[in-house]
Design an enzyme around this catalytic site. Structure first.
Site, mmCIF file in Angstrom:
data_model
loop_
_atom_site.group_PDB
_atom_site.id
_atom_site.type_symbol
_atom_site.label_atom_id
_atom_site.label_comp_id
_atom_site.label_asym_id
_atom_site.label_seq_id
_atom_site.Cartn_x
_atom_site.Cartn_y
_atom_site.Cartn_z
ATOM 1 C CE LYS A 77 -3.954 2.036 2.504
ATOM 2 N NZ LYS A 77 -4.852 1.936 3.677
ATOM 3 C CB SER A 158 -8.257 3.810 2.470
ATOM 4 O OG SER A 158 -7.427 3.173 3.426
ATOM 5 C CB SER A 182 -8.727 0.960 5.301
ATOM 6 O OG SER A 182 -9.414 2.139 5.065
HETATM 7 N N1 GLN Z 1 -13.541 4.342 5.658
HETATM 8 C C1 GLN Z 1 -12.948 4.835 6.877
HETATM 9 C C2 GLN Z 1 -12.565 6.272 6.709
HETATM 10 O O1 GLN Z 1 -12.815 6.806 5.688
HETATM 11 C C3 GLN Z 1 -11.796 3.988 7.279
HETATM 12 C C4 GLN Z 1 -10.560 4.300 6.543
HETATM 13 C C5 GLN Z 1 -9.423 3.472 7.004
HETATM 14 O O2 GLN Z 1 -9.598 2.464 7.686
HETATM 15 N N2 GLN Z 1 -8.244 3.942 6.667
HETATM 16 O O3 GLN Z 1 -12.017 6.872 7.574
#
Ligand code: GLN
Length: 492
Positions: A77, A158, A182
């Site tokens: 990532k 994400s 995410s």
């Molecule tokens: N969807 C969540 C957010 O937008 C989690 C994102 C994540 O886990 N990095 O914050």
């Protein structure tokens, strides 16, 4: 096809000399060349570095010296700093940033012989549930709806690029980070296993910070065993991260074979959210039946503060983000847009460098931390976070693990849920609790919806008891027999 092997199969094949690490890496680089222009899962592909690492792996294998991941090609990532390889966090503000150091998690993977194919796309600064907020464009989910095959679906977020890369066979595994879901939500959307370990299990050092008390590095893979192999390599105490846990790393791969006989599995009744689609509820019931048939006892439990999880998360996470992102000022990292005086340069840089979702989070965060609202929002959210943690502690005195759905829906199409940020935030309803409490959780592909898209079940465990979570996950995987494949994948 080499790209269809699991990590465990590839590991055995490499050690037995059935193929070389260079063969395996080349097969994945060719898959990336064929598929990435469409899927956009990688922001940066490191061909020559990957081939050099594969050659080194072959040399090590020839001498009989191999680590847990020698010669295994992975996607990283683009939130993990990689020495000498651009690390963007999916943001214009870090577009030119080449870190002079390696994150601890990626250094651990390299120590064990892994090959890095490149840097995977993500929502900007890991803020999102769809990979639609990346400054480098959206990622396409390799799965297609049966009844609407032309729709372009999101891979979740994400860590959307990591998930799409592994699902489409462009990488055998990938790293991700999970702040509110995410890793688990994109794993569910792409038919993969995604692991968010306990807070402190994997070092955050060298991972671009979003919300430091919620950020958890973890792996994606196509099987539970593969994810266990990866976590075993990624995890471990790191003196450079003050929240890293000084605990030995257990044999997670062995834990996958433990079975579930005699385990008590909790069903948190608050997760039966209003409006949960019938097929997700049915899959959840099916998962409980599988575990009961394998010898577990199913117990109804309560996590009474569940309903406050999302609101708490969307105060704490932006608060920490607004503080963490203050460092991008045009002076030290990445982009700079000059202005007449210093404050103007800051403003110009941040306006040009951050996308709309990141700006929204910075504004929410500075608002809830401001002198007039700190007690009303931030302090209150911290108190509720403590209650959520207590809920989990109480429940884990009665049961060994919890079973829930991972997400309230299957993958949606690009453009859907975009009109209202709250709709997007609802995707995290089942995942944020484990981040707020720091407990380990795994998403396992368990079935398909009526439109042929993968659905995941989530197993949540006691702090630092990833072993039980792996054991339950392996049982779900065995019972589900999930063999469906995405329509877009290497060799198709
Ligand atoms: N969807 C969540 C957010 O937008 C989690 C994102 C994540 O886990 N990095 O914050």
């Amino acid at each position: 096809m080499l790209t269809d092997l699991t990590i465990a199969e590839a590991r055995d094949g490499l050690r037995a000399g059935r193929f070389s690490a260079v063969d395996l890496t080349m097969a994945h680089l060719l898959a990336i060349e064929a598929l990435n222009p469409r899927l956009n899962a990688f922001i940066t592909v490191s061909h020559s570095k990957a081939l050099a690492q594969a050659q080194a792996a072959d040399a090590a294998l020839a001498k009989g010296e191999h680590g847990a991941l020698t010669g295994i090609p992975l996607a990283i990532k683009d939130l993990f700093c990689t020495e000498g390889v651009r690390t963007t966090a999916g943001s214009r503000i870090l577009e030119p940033f080449v870190p002079p150091y390696e994150s601890t998690v990626t250094a651990n993977l390299l120590r064990d012989g892994a090959v890095f194919l490149g840097k995977a796309n993500l929502d900007e600064f890991a803020m999102g549930s769809s990979n639609m907020t990346s400054a480098f464009g959206p990622v396409e989910n390799p799965w297609k709806r049966l009844r609407d095959p032309d729709a372009v679906l999101v891979p979740g977020g994400s860590s959307g690029g990591s998930a799409a890369a592994v699902a489409a066979r462009m990488a055998m595994g990938a790293t991700g980070t999970d702040t509110g879901g995410s890793i688990r939500q994109p794993a569910a959307f792409c038919g993969l296993v995604g692991v968010k370990p306990s807070y402190g299990r994997c070092s955050r050092w060298g991972v671009v910070a979003f919300a430091s008390s919620l950020d958890h590095p973890g792996p994606f893979a196509r099987t539970v065993q593969d994810s266990a192999i990866m976590l075993g390599s990624m995890a471990g105490f790191d003196p450079k991260d003050s929240t890293s846990a000084e605990r030995p790393v257990p044999d997670y791969e062995a834990a996958c074979k433990r079975g579930v006989k005699g385990l008590r599995i909790g069903v948190p009744r608050e997760y039966l959210a209003d409006g949960m689609p019938a097929e997700i509820e049915a899959l959840w019931q099916q998962g409980l039946t599988w575990l009961r048939e394998a010898g577990a006892e199913i117990v109804d439990v309560s996590l009474p503060h569940t309903q406050y999880g999302l609101a708490t998360y969307y105060i704490v996470a932006p608060a920490e983000a607004s503080s963490n992102l203050a460092r991008y000022d045009g002076v030290r990292f990445g982009l700079r847009k000059d202005g007449g005086e210093l404050a103007e340069m800051y403003g110009n840089t941040r306006a040009a460098g951050f996308g709309p979702e990141v700006r929204r989070r910075i504004m929410i965060g500075t608002y809830v931390l401001s002198a007039g609202y700190y007690d009303a929002y931030y302090l209150r959210a911290q108190k509720i976070r403590a209650l959520i943690l207590r809920d989990f502690n109480d429940v884990f005195s009665q049961v060994d693990a919890l079973l829930t759905p991972t997400a309230p829906n299957a993958a949606f199409a690009q453009g859907e849920n975009m009109d209202d940020p709250i709709k997007m935030y609802l995707n995290d309803v089942f995942t944020v609790g484990a981040n707020l409490a720091g407990v380990p959780a795994i998403s396992v592909p368990a079935g398909l919806d009526a439109n042929g898209l993968p659905l995941g079940l989530q197993i949540i465990g006691r702090p630092f008891d990833e072993e039980t979570v792996f054991a339950v996950s392996a049982e779900i995987e065995r019972a589900a027999g999930f063999t469906a494949l995405p329509q877009i994948r290497a060799g198709q």
